[in-house]
Design a protein around this motif. Sequence first.
Motif, PDB file in Angstrom:
ATOM      1  N   ARG A 131       0.810  -1.216   0.000  1.00 19.28           N
ATOM      2  CA  ARG A 131       0.000   0.000   0.000  1.00 19.28           C
ATOM      3  C   ARG A 131       0.841   1.263   0.000  1.00 19.28           C
ATOM      4  O   ARG A 131       0.292   2.351  -0.133  1.00 19.28           O
ATOM      5  CB  ARG A 131      -0.910   0.024   1.235  1.00 19.28           C
ATOM      6  N   ILE A 132       2.146   1.123   0.199  1.00 20.59           N
ATOM      7  CA  ILE A 132       3.003   2.306   0.198  1.00 20.59           C
ATOM      8  C   ILE A 132       4.155   2.124  -0.784  1.00 20.59           C
ATOM      9  O   ILE A 132       4.557   1.001  -1.096  1.00 20.59           O
ATOM     10  CB  ILE A 132       3.550   2.657   1.596  1.00 20.59           C
ATOM     11  N   MET A 133       4.643   3.249  -1.267  1.00 21.00           N
ATOM     12  CA  MET A 133       5.791   3.238  -2.163  1.00 21.00           C
ATOM     13  C   MET A 133       6.675   4.429  -1.817  1.00 21.00           C
ATOM     14  O   MET A 133       6.237   5.382  -1.177  1.00 21.00           O
ATOM     15  CB  MET A 133       5.351   3.325  -3.627  1.00 21.00           C
ATOM     16  N   THR A 134       7.911   4.335  -2.234  1.00 18.34           N
ATOM     17  CA  THR A 134       8.824   5.468  -2.133  1.00 18.34           C
ATOM     18  C   THR A 134       8.941   6.040  -3.530  1.00 18.34           C
ATOM     19  O   THR A 134       9.252   5.319  -4.482  1.00 18.34           O
ATOM     20  CB  THR A 134      10.203   5.030  -1.610  1.00 18.34           C
ATOM     21  N   ILE A 135       8.636   7.327  -3.652  1.00 18.46           N
ATOM     22  CA  ILE A 135       8.660   7.982  -4.951  1.00 18.46           C
ATOM     23  C   ILE A 135       9.699   9.104  -4.921  1.00 18.46           C
ATOM     24  O   ILE A 135       9.771   9.855  -3.949  1.00 18.46           O
ATOM     25  CB  ILE A 135       7.261   8.500  -5.352  1.00 18.46           C
ATOM     26  N   ALA A 136      10.504   9.156  -5.957  1.00 21.24           N
ATOM     27  CA  ALA A 136      11.542  10.182  -6.049  1.00 21.24           C
ATOM     28  C   ALA A 136      11.184  11.155  -7.166  1.00 21.24           C
ATOM     29  O   ALA A 136      10.881  10.750  -8.289  1.00 21.24           O
ATOM     30  CB  ALA A 136      12.903   9.554  -6.309  1.00 21.24           C
ATOM     31  N   THR A 137      11.195  12.435  -6.829  1.00 18.69           N
ATOM     32  CA  THR A 137      10.969  13.511  -7.789  1.00 18.69           C
ATOM     33  C   THR A 137      12.237  14.352  -7.847  1.00 18.69           C
ATOM     34  O   THR A 137      13.151  14.171  -7.040  1.00 18.69           O
ATOM     35  CB  THR A 137       9.775  14.390  -7.356  1.00 18.69           C
ATOM     36  N   LEU A 138      12.283  15.282  -8.788  1.00 17.55           N
ATOM     37  CA  LEU A 138      13.465  16.141  -8.915  1.00 17.55           C
ATOM     38  C   LEU A 138      13.179  17.524  -8.363  1.00 17.55           C
ATOM     39  O   LEU A 138      12.255  18.199  -8.804  1.00 17.55           O
ATOM     40  CB  LEU A 138      13.890  16.246 -10.381  1.00 17.55           C
ATOM     41  N   ARG A 139      13.992  17.937  -7.393  1.00 15.64           N
ATOM     42  CA  ARG A 139      13.868  19.264  -6.797  1.00 15.64           C
ATOM     43  C   ARG A 139      14.397  20.311  -7.774  1.00 15.64           C
ATOM     44  O   ARG A 139      15.167  19.990  -8.675  1.00 15.64           O
ATOM     45  CB  ARG A 139      14.660  19.319  -5.490  1.00 15.64           C
ATOM     46  N   PRO A 140      14.032  21.572  -7.588  1.00 15.19           N
ATOM     47  CA  PRO A 140      14.536  22.633  -8.472  1.00 15.19           C
ATOM     48  C   PRO A 140      16.067  22.748  -8.492  1.00 15.19           C
ATOM     49  O   PRO A 140      16.636  23.148  -9.493  1.00 15.19           O
ATOM     50  CB  PRO A 140      13.919  23.916  -7.898  1.00 15.19           C
TER      51      PRO A 140
END
Length: 150
Positions: free
Chosen positions: A17-26
Amino acid sequence: MDQALKKQILSLLSKHRIMTIATLRPDGWPQATTVGYANEGLILYFVCGTDSQKAANLAKDNRVSLTIDSDADQLIDIKGLSMAAHAERITDRAEGMTMMGLMFSNYPEQKGIPFEPPKFEDVAVFRVTPKVISVLDYSKGFAHTDLVTL
């Protein structure tokens, strides 16, 4: 995609039910965050605050990497998913409410606890469409992965 591999991916998605998601910071640094998710097939959905760093990051660059896994007592039992994907914010209220309902239905234990789901206007609902899926399965050999490109 091989049907046995697709079945394994869908099974792993349904067990968590959970995941680790990585996005790109400015500033270019990746930001990894744990979020709850729901899925319809290979498409995943998650909710975050409209003013969160994740939402701001995704407004500028919708590419994400994510992992779905859990701890295992034995090394050979390690299984998980890693994905490269695009995350798009859902702006249609009806679709967003449906996806929020799907996500909150993953928590049936919540029924006995007073909880007011957030209003669609107060959250950002995202649809995550995988482009590459890596299936990690140590039972097939140390660090064994099967790669699927969609």
